[in-house]
Design a protein around this motif. Structure first.
Motif, PDB file in Angstrom:
ATOM      1  N   LEU A 126       0.819  -1.212   0.000  1.00 36.93           N
ATOM      2  CA  LEU A 126       0.000   0.000   0.000  1.00 36.93           C
ATOM      3  C   LEU A 126       0.853   1.264   0.000  1.00 36.93           C
ATOM      4  O   LEU A 126       0.321   2.372   0.054  1.00 36.93           O
ATOM      5  CB  LEU A 126      -0.931   0.000   1.212  1.00 36.93           C
ATOM      6  N   LEU A 127       2.161   1.109  -0.049  1.00 42.67           N
ATOM      7  CA  LEU A 127       3.077   2.246  -0.132  1.00 42.67           C
ATOM      8  C   LEU A 127       3.503   2.395  -1.591  1.00 42.67           C
ATOM      9  O   LEU A 127       4.310   1.603  -2.088  1.00 42.67           O
ATOM     10  CB  LEU A 127       4.302   2.018   0.764  1.00 42.67           C
ATOM     11  N   PRO A 128       2.987   3.372  -2.325  1.00 46.37           N
ATOM     12  CA  PRO A 128       3.259   3.469  -3.768  1.00 46.37           C
ATOM     13  C   PRO A 128       4.744   3.538  -4.117  1.00 46.37           C
ATOM     14  O   PRO A 128       5.159   3.005  -5.155  1.00 46.37           O
ATOM     15  CB  PRO A 128       2.530   4.758  -4.176  1.00 46.37           C
ATOM     16  N   GLN A 129       5.549   4.182  -3.275  1.00 45.99           N
ATOM     17  CA  GLN A 129       6.971   4.281  -3.584  1.00 45.99           C
ATOM     18  C   GLN A 129       7.663   2.919  -3.573  1.00 45.99           C
ATOM     19  O   GLN A 129       8.700   2.738  -4.188  1.00 45.99           O
ATOM     20  CB  GLN A 129       7.658   5.225  -2.589  1.00 45.99           C
ATOM     21  N   ILE A 130       7.089   1.956  -2.852  1.00 52.78           N
ATOM     22  CA  ILE A 130       7.660   0.604  -2.840  1.00 52.78           C
ATOM     23  C   ILE A 130       6.920  -0.286  -3.830  1.00 52.78           C
ATOM     24  O   ILE A 130       7.526  -0.958  -4.667  1.00 52.78           O
ATOM     25  CB  ILE A 130       7.615   0.007  -1.422  1.00 52.78           C
ATOM     26  N   ALA A 131       5.577  -0.302  -3.747  1.00 52.66           N
ATOM     27  CA  ALA A 131       4.796  -1.195  -4.600  1.00 52.66           C
ATOM     28  C   ALA A 131       4.918  -0.836  -6.079  1.00 52.66           C
ATOM     29  O   ALA A 131       4.923  -1.724  -6.935  1.00 52.66           O
ATOM     30  CB  ALA A 131       3.322  -1.145  -4.191  1.00 52.66           C
ATOM     31  N   TRP A 132       5.060   0.465  -6.378  1.00 49.40           N
ATOM     32  CA  TRP A 132       5.101   0.896  -7.779  1.00 49.40           C
ATOM     33  C   TRP A 132       6.478   1.385  -8.199  1.00 49.40           C
ATOM     34  O   TRP A 132       7.123   0.800  -9.069  1.00 49.40           O
ATOM     35  CB  TRP A 132       4.053   1.987  -8.018  1.00 49.40           C
ATOM     36  N   ALA A 272      -1.919   3.634   2.545  1.00 52.30           N
ATOM     37  CA  ALA A 272      -2.032   2.754   3.713  1.00 52.30           C
ATOM     38  C   ALA A 272      -2.893   3.402   4.795  1.00 52.30           C
ATOM     39  O   ALA A 272      -3.730   2.731   5.423  1.00 52.30           O
ATOM     40  CB  ALA A 272      -0.641   2.429   4.259  1.00 52.30           C
ATOM     41  N   LEU A 273      -2.708   4.699   5.008  1.00 52.79           N
ATOM     42  CA  LEU A 273      -3.517   5.400   6.009  1.00 52.79           C
ATOM     43  C   LEU A 273      -4.997   5.403   5.631  1.00 52.79           C
ATOM     44  O   LEU A 273      -5.866   5.245   6.491  1.00 52.79           O
ATOM     45  CB  LEU A 273      -3.012   6.840   6.160  1.00 52.79           C
ATOM     46  N   ALA A 274      -5.281   5.562   4.330  1.00 51.15           N
ATOM     47  CA  ALA A 274      -6.675   5.580   3.877  1.00 51.15           C
ATOM     48  C   ALA A 274      -7.346   4.230   4.133  1.00 51.15           C
ATOM     49  O   ALA A 274      -8.468   4.170   4.665  1.00 51.15           O
ATOM     50  CB  ALA A 274      -6.731   5.938   2.397  1.00 51.15           C
ATOM     51  N   PHE A 275      -6.682   3.152   3.771  1.00 56.10           N
ATOM     52  CA  PHE A 275      -7.295   1.832   3.975  1.00 56.10           C
ATOM     53  C   PHE A 275      -7.322   1.453   5.459  1.00 56.10           C
ATOM     54  O   PHE A 275      -8.224   0.735   5.896  1.00 56.10           O
ATOM     55  CB  PHE A 275      -6.558   0.777   3.150  1.00 56.10           C
ATOM     56  N   PHE A 276      -6.349   1.942   6.216  1.00 59.95           N
ATOM     57  CA  PHE A 276      -6.418   1.768   7.664  1.00 59.95           C
ATOM     58  C   PHE A 276      -7.654   2.464   8.223  1.00 59.95           C
ATOM     59  O   PHE A 276      -8.385   1.909   9.053  1.00 59.95           O
ATOM     60  CB  PHE A 276      -5.151   2.330   8.316  1.00 59.95           C
ATOM     61  N   GLY A 277      -7.899   3.679   7.750  1.00 63.97           N
ATOM     62  CA  GLY A 277      -9.073   4.422   8.202  1.00 63.97           C
ATOM     63  C   GLY A 277     -10.365   3.718   7.840  1.00 63.97           C
ATOM     64  O   GLY A 277     -11.310   3.674   8.649  1.00 63.97           O
ATOM     65  N   ILE A 278     -10.423   3.137   6.638  1.00 59.59           N
ATOM     66  CA  ILE A 278     -11.623   2.407   6.222  1.00 59.59           C
ATOM     67  C   ILE A 278     -11.830   1.178   7.098  1.00 59.59           C
ATOM     68  O   ILE A 278     -12.948   0.901   7.567  1.00 59.59           O
ATOM     69  CB  ILE A 278     -11.513   2.006   4.733  1.00 59.59           C
ATOM     70  N   ALA A 279     -10.736   0.424   7.331  1.00 61.64           N
ATOM     71  CA  ALA A 279     -10.834  -0.771   8.182  1.00 61.64           C
ATOM     72  C   ALA A 279     -11.249  -0.397   9.602  1.00 61.64           C
ATOM     73  O   ALA A 279     -12.050  -1.095  10.242  1.00 61.64           O
ATOM     74  CB  ALA A 279      -9.491  -1.512   8.196  1.00 61.64           C
ATOM     75  N   TRP A 280     -10.729   0.709  10.097  1.00 62.10           N
ATOM     76  CA  TRP A 280     -11.057   1.178  11.448  1.00 62.10           C
ATOM     77  C   TRP A 280     -12.544   1.555  11.541  1.00 62.10           C
ATOM     78  O   TRP A 280     -13.243   1.179  12.481  1.00 62.10           O
ATOM     79  CB  TRP A 280     -10.179   2.372  11.786  1.00 62.10           C
ATOM     80  N   TRP A 281     -13.022   2.277  10.525  1.00 61.52           N
ATOM     81  CA  TRP A 281     -14.412   2.733  10.539  1.00 61.52           C
ATOM     82  C   TRP A 281     -15.371   1.560  10.408  1.00 61.52           C
ATOM     83  O   TRP A 281     -16.388   1.495  11.105  1.00 61.52           O
ATOM     84  CB  TRP A 281     -14.621   3.730   9.404  1.00 61.52           C
ATOM     85  N   ARG A 282     -15.058   0.615   9.536  1.00 67.14           N
ATOM     86  CA  ARG A 282     -15.944  -0.534   9.321  1.00 67.14           C
ATOM     87  C   ARG A 282     -16.009  -1.435  10.565  1.00 67.14           C
ATOM     88  O   ARG A 282     -16.974  -2.180  10.740  1.00 67.14           O
ATOM     89  CB  ARG A 282     -15.473  -1.357   8.123  1.00 67.14           C
ATOM     90  N   SER A 283     -14.981  -1.355  11.401  1.00 60.62           N
ATOM     91  CA  SER A 283     -14.936  -2.214  12.592  1.00 60.62           C
ATOM     92  C   SER A 283     -15.243  -1.440  13.862  1.00 60.62           C
ATOM     93  O   SER A 283     -14.909  -1.891  14.963  1.00 60.62           O
ATOM     94  CB  SER A 283     -13.543  -2.864  12.700  1.00 60.62           C
ATOM     95  N   VAL A 360      -6.283  -6.257   0.894  1.00 57.72           N
ATOM     96  CA  VAL A 360      -6.190  -5.056   0.058  1.00 57.72           C
ATOM     97  C   VAL A 360      -4.747  -4.853  -0.413  1.00 57.72           C
ATOM     98  O   VAL A 360      -4.503  -4.488  -1.568  1.00 57.72           O
ATOM     99  CB  VAL A 360      -6.693  -3.816   0.825  1.00 57.72           C
ATOM    100  N   GLY A 361      -3.780  -5.108   0.471  1.00 58.30           N
ATOM    101  CA  GLY A 361      -2.384  -5.015   0.069  1.00 58.30           C
ATOM    102  C   GLY A 361      -2.055  -5.989  -1.054  1.00 58.30           C
ATOM    103  O   GLY A 361      -1.384  -5.631  -2.036  1.00 58.30           O
ATOM    104  N   ALA A 362      -2.544  -7.222  -0.935  1.00 59.70           N
ATOM    105  CA  ALA A 362      -2.296  -8.227  -1.971  1.00 59.70           C
ATOM    106  C   ALA A 362      -2.970  -7.835  -3.284  1.00 59.70           C
ATOM    107  O   ALA A 362      -2.388  -8.016  -4.368  1.00 59.70           O
ATOM    108  CB  ALA A 362      -2.790  -9.588  -1.494  1.00 59.70           C
ATOM    109  N   VAL A 363      -4.186  -7.300  -3.205  1.00 57.97           N
ATOM    110  CA  VAL A 363      -4.896  -6.872  -4.417  1.00 57.97           C
ATOM    111  C   VAL A 363      -4.133  -5.742  -5.110  1.00 57.97           C
ATOM    112  O   VAL A 363      -3.983  -5.725  -6.343  1.00 57.97           O
ATOM    113  CB  VAL A 363      -6.329  -6.437  -4.079  1.00 57.97           C
TER     114      VAL A 363
END
Length: 498
Positions: A126-132, A272-283, A360-363
């Motif tokens: 989820l870190l674009p500088q590493i993943a991309w 990563a922060l965005a998807f963390f926020g989504i996971a936090w909100w959904r839970s 999400v990281g794997a996707v």
């Protein structure tokens, strides 16, 4: 003796996958990338071409303000496996895989649960500088992050083992980080500072075994350190990138640098922060106040980031650097997904958000594969396609018609590096190499992009003892593999043996 039941390779693979699917995913992913990108690539981009120019040339240091570890590994791999794009990709994706795996096992050694460690590892995608960017073009940043990940793993193991051997490996791991990328020093400062701030780890670090850590570290970096002191012009070759003192105002340049640190720090971990926020909100219905206190490992990991960022903050304040690019933060913030996973694991009752974070990281990792292929084959840099898609075979054929040359000289690594893919015996020389002119052996080909005489190439020619400017400059237009209607002009001249 009872017979051992036969297990097919598929059965063994299924067992491994069921026990640790996240690790298996990382290994299969990067192995696939090695073969896939080798198959579809036509030539090397600028960063990879620089590595091709140095393969087989082991030195204590190199030009371009870069630390030597990545180039050492490429050089050794090239000697063993030959000079090819396969070797270049094997090193890059091997180092990336080692970074991910080191994060996972380091987290486990520090006492983190398997779901947290897996989510923290896959969250790196989820870190674009590493993943991309690291897969697309970066080289030394990959080496620096790998070195820091090894240092993290070595630290975790030393806290567990507390042996003389683990102390020596910790010293070697810290040296690997610094030899991988000089700005990795900020992470290493954060690593040691965080360790000293945790009582359980401070008790280990303040023993006699840390003398071994220090001695191994000093022995590993001393040759490169001495080389750097005698080649300061190579160390500072790209210092203009930091825009130190830009604008001439003592306060404004520093404020601008700190703002860029804050902005790019958030952007680096933004996905990563965005998807963390989504996971936090959904839970949110499953959130809780944890009854257990923070473990030593959890405190240590969060403090690594805090101390490392504080070190960067102080570095910007002292140096007056007005520019802090997001890719420079890669060795500093690669553990940020693991810290986010720790928060999900502590404050939410179930492992579901951790699993979502990992999936999400794997996707995202899988989405990079077609995106990277399209970028490599068809992407354009402004009006021009990717420079790796030029017809370097045509350049090789045309220039070889002038005669056999021992050396290819240019103002940059792009042309010498790619010609070396077609003849591994070529001695490449470019402007950023230390003592570049003294490396030239005749007969030699001098080559560069553009129509007119390149001043840097002319200076290298003069430095090799030939004062007269060439009168036999020729030109060739190279087409791009997937854009044959577009061409790039390359100029060259041949200098026979003296």
């Amino acid at each position: 003796m009872p017979a051992v039941p036969y297990q097919s390779p598929l059965t063994s693979l299924t067992k491994v996958a069921s026990r640790n699917p996240a690790l298996l995913f990382v290994l299969v992913y990067f192995v696939f990338q090695i073969f896939f990108l080798t198959a579809i690539s036509n030539g090397a981009g600028v960063d990879d071409a620089e590595q091709l120019a140095y393969v087989g040339d082991l030195q204590w240091g190199y030009g371009g303000s870069q630390a030597p570890l990545y180039t050492w590994i490429n050089s050794i791999a090239g000697d063993l496996l030959g000079i090819s794009l396969f070797t270049i990709y094997l090193v890059k994706f091997g180092l990336l895989a080692s970074s991910f795996i080191s994060v996972y096992f380091g987290a486990r050694l520090l006492g983190l649960s398997k779901p947290v460690a897996a989510a923290g590892m896959l969250g790196i995608f989820l870190l674009p500088q590493i993943a991309w960017e690291s897969q697309r073009t970066l080289t030394h940043s990959v080496g620096g992050t790998a070195g820091c990940a090894w240092a993290f793993l070595a630290f975790a193991w030393h806290m567990k083992s507390r042996s003389w051997r683990s102390a020596a490996l910790l010293g070697l791991g810290i040296a690997s980080g610094l030899l991988g990328k000089f700005n990795a020093s900020f992470f290493l400062i954060g690593l040691i500072s965080a360790g000293l701030s945790v009582p359980e780890y401070r008790a280990v670090l303040l023993t006699r075994k840390s003398i071994v850590v220090a001695l191994v570290f000093i022995a590993a970096i001393a040759p490169t350190g001495l080389w750097t002191l005698s080649h300061t012009e190579n160390l500072l070759a790209r210092s203009h990138k930091f825009e130190i003192g830009e604008g001439g105002n003592f306060i404004v340049s520093r404020l601008h640098g700190e703002w860029k640190l804050l902005l790019n720090g958030v952007l680096f971990s933004g996905v990563a922060l965005a998807f963390f926020g989504i996971a936090w909100w959904r839970s949110r219905a499953d959130q809780m106040s944890p009854s257990r206190p923070w473990s030593a490992g959890e405190k240590f990991l969060v403090r690594i980031l805090l101390f490392a960022l504080a070190a960067v903050f102080v570095g910007v304040l002292i140096s007056g650097a007005a520019e802090v690019k997001d890719r420079w933060l890669q060795p500093v913030l690669f553990l940020s997904p693991l810290c986010l996973a720790i928060l999900l694991g502590r404050y939410i009752r179930t492992d579901l958000p951790l699993k979502r974070f990992a999936v999400v990281g794997a996707v995202c990792a899988l989405m990079v594969i077609p995106g990277l292929a399209v970028n490599l084959l068809y992407a354009r840099d402004g009006k021009a396609p990717s420079i790796g898609q030029l017809d370097y075979a045509k350049l090789f054929t045309v220039t070889r018609a002038e005669g056999t040359y021992l050396t290819v000289v240019s103002n940059g690594p792009q042309l010498p590096g790619n010609l070396r893919l077609l003849d591994g015996s070529i001695n490449p020389v470019h402007l950023e190499m230390p003592n570049a002119a003294s490396r030239i052996r005749f007969p030699a080909l001098f080559v560069w992009f553009g129509q007119g005489m390149n001043p840097a190439v002319l200076n290298l020619l003069n430095g090799a003892g030939i004062a007269a400017p060439p009168s036999n400059i020729k030109h060739v237009d190279l087409s791009y593999k997937y854009y044959p209607e577009q061409t790039a002009r390359v100029s060259y001249f041949f200098v026979p043996a003296k």
